[in-house]
Design a protein around this motif. Structure first.
Motif, mmCIF file in Angstrom:
data_model
loop_
_atom_site.group_PDB
_atom_site.id
_atom_site.type_symbol
_atom_site.label_atom_id
_atom_site.label_comp_id
_atom_site.label_asym_id
_atom_site.label_seq_id
_atom_site.Cartn_x
_atom_site.Cartn_y
_atom_site.Cartn_z
ATOM 1 N N ASP A 76 44.771 43.279 43.419
ATOM 2 C CA ASP A 76 44.646 41.924 43.959
ATOM 3 C C ASP A 76 44.667 40.895 42.827
ATOM 4 O O ASP A 76 45.295 39.832 42.946
ATOM 5 N N GLU A 77 43.965 41.224 41.735
ATOM 6 C CA GLU A 77 43.855 40.290 40.616
ATOM 7 C C GLU A 77 45.221 40.002 39.990
ATOM 8 O O GLU A 77 45.541 38.855 39.662
ATOM 9 N N GLN A 78 46.021 41.054 39.844
ATOM 10 C CA GLN A 78 47.364 40.880 39.286
ATOM 11 C C GLN A 78 48.212 39.986 40.188
ATOM 12 O O GLN A 78 48.933 39.100 39.714
ATOM 13 N N VAL A 79 48.147 40.224 41.484
ATOM 14 C CA VAL A 79 48.920 39.419 42.436
ATOM 15 C C VAL A 79 48.493 37.960 42.371
ATOM 16 O O VAL A 79 49.335 37.049 42.341
ATOM 17 N N THR A 80 47.189 37.714 42.330
ATOM 18 C CA THR A 80 46.675 36.344 42.265
ATOM 19 C C THR A 80 47.176 35.631 41.013
ATOM 20 O O THR A 80 47.601 34.466 41.071
ATOM 21 N N ARG A 81 47.150 36.330 39.876
ATOM 22 C CA ARG A 81 47.616 35.728 38.614
ATOM 23 C C ARG A 81 49.113 35.421 38.669
ATOM 24 O O ARG A 81 49.563 34.357 38.228
ATOM 25 N N ILE A 82 49.888 36.355 39.217
ATOM 26 C CA ILE A 82 51.342 36.165 39.265
ATOM 27 C C ILE A 82 51.709 35.029 40.213
ATOM 28 O O ILE A 82 52.558 34.186 39.902
ATOM 29 N N LEU A 83 51.064 34.972 41.379
ATOM 30 C CA LEU A 83 51.338 33.886 42.321
ATOM 31 C C LEU A 83 50.958 32.535 41.720
ATOM 32 O O LEU A 83 51.672 31.540 41.895
ATOM 33 N N SER A 84 49.844 32.503 41.007
ATOM 34 C CA SER A 84 49.417 31.269 40.348
ATOM 35 C C SER A 84 50.440 30.834 39.304
ATOM 36 O O SER A 84 50.780 29.645 39.200
ATOM 37 N N SER A 85 50.963 31.802 38.556
ATOM 38 C CA SER A 85 51.973 31.507 37.540
ATOM 39 C C SER A 85 53.260 30.991 38.179
ATOM 40 O O SER A 85 53.853 30.005 37.714
ATOM 41 N N LEU A 86 53.699 31.636 39.259
ATOM 42 C CA LEU A 86 54.921 31.214 39.952
ATOM 43 C C LEU A 86 54.762 29.817 40.550
ATOM 44 O O LEU A 86 55.710 29.020 40.572
ATOM 45 N N LYS A 87 53.554 29.516 41.006
ATOM 46 C CA LYS A 87 53.285 28.183 41.556
ATOM 47 C C LYS A 87 53.373 27.127 40.458
ATOM 48 O O LYS A 87 53.970 26.056 40.646
#
Length: 232
Positions: free
Chosen positions: A193-204
């Motif tokens: 979950d943490e990896q997904v949250t970081r990646i989505l934040s970066s893409l945003k």
């Protein structure tokens, strides 16, 4: 699961395997033997390892298909929607469901029992032939997905899933027509979950996606595609 009644004749799911063969005379008798169910969001209706109760066809809704990995961790192996077929992985082999399935949203299902499905396959050659092609196509998709996952890094896997969701479910007002939790995206991507949250934040921050009330929208599809183009 609560039972309802649906009519195959008026069904608008052109990709439904049953609907595609409704023009065959013998199918008219078999569709009268189906059972309908309504599943609430989060309700599991297929249990991995449980005896087969026939095949399910989604009349309306969205479903995630799950496989239990090491240490009991769930892995999403497939996401399905209107017209898709469920339960075929164990049909005719182990006679047990090899995967689990639960509703992502309130979902209406059509169920054909083991006996009915066997009768259809034995009496309608055209249906049986098309079912064989369906299995071959699903196997090809599965093998390609395994290959991609093995070659992609985590960021690429998350991007690949976002593009898959757009293709599979479409979007409205630039927001995907499916709302997965961060955990569900992680379970599909084979990460945390943490990896997904970081990646989505970066893409945003990069301006290629937007997030509105936890719903995701893809703003620069071409840019996302270019990032994983070598894996196409």
């Amino acid at each position: 699961m609560r039972g309802i009644t649906t009519d195959c004749t008026s069904c608008i799911n052109a990709n439904c395997f049953i609907k595609k063969h409704l023009h065959l005379e013998k199918m008219q008798d078999f569709v009268l033997e189906k059972t309908n169910y309504t599943c609430k969001k989060g309700q599991q209706f297929m249990i991995e390892g449980a005896p087969m109760q026939g095949l399910y066809f989604i009349y309306k809704g969205k479903v995630k298909v799950l496989k239990t990995g090491i240490y009991g961790k769930e892995q999403i192996v497939r996401l399905t929607t209107d017209g898709d077929t469920l339960g075929f992985r164990g049909f005719g082999t182990s006679n047990r469901y090899l995967v689990a399935a639960s509703a992502i949203e309130d979902t209406v299902l059509c169920n054909f029992s083991n006996d009915v499905m066997h009768s259809i396959l034995k009496s309608i050659p055209e249906f049986t032939y098309d079912m064989m092609l369906f299995y071959a196509e699903e196997l090809n998709k599965s093998e390609n997905r395994v290959k991609k996952i093995a070659q992609m890094n985590v960021r690429e896997r998350v991007i690949d899933i976002l593009l898959y969701l757009l293709k599979k479910f479409g979007h409205t007002n630039n927001l995907l027509n499916i709302n997965l939790s961060r955990k569900e995206i992680a379970d599909f991507a084979g990460t945390t979950d943490e990896q997904v949250t970081r990646i989505l934040s970066s893409l945003k921050k990069e301006g290629v996606i937007k997030i509105v009330n936890k719903k995701i929208g893809l703003l620069q599809v071409d840019k996302l595609n270019n990032e994983i183009i070598e894996h196409k």
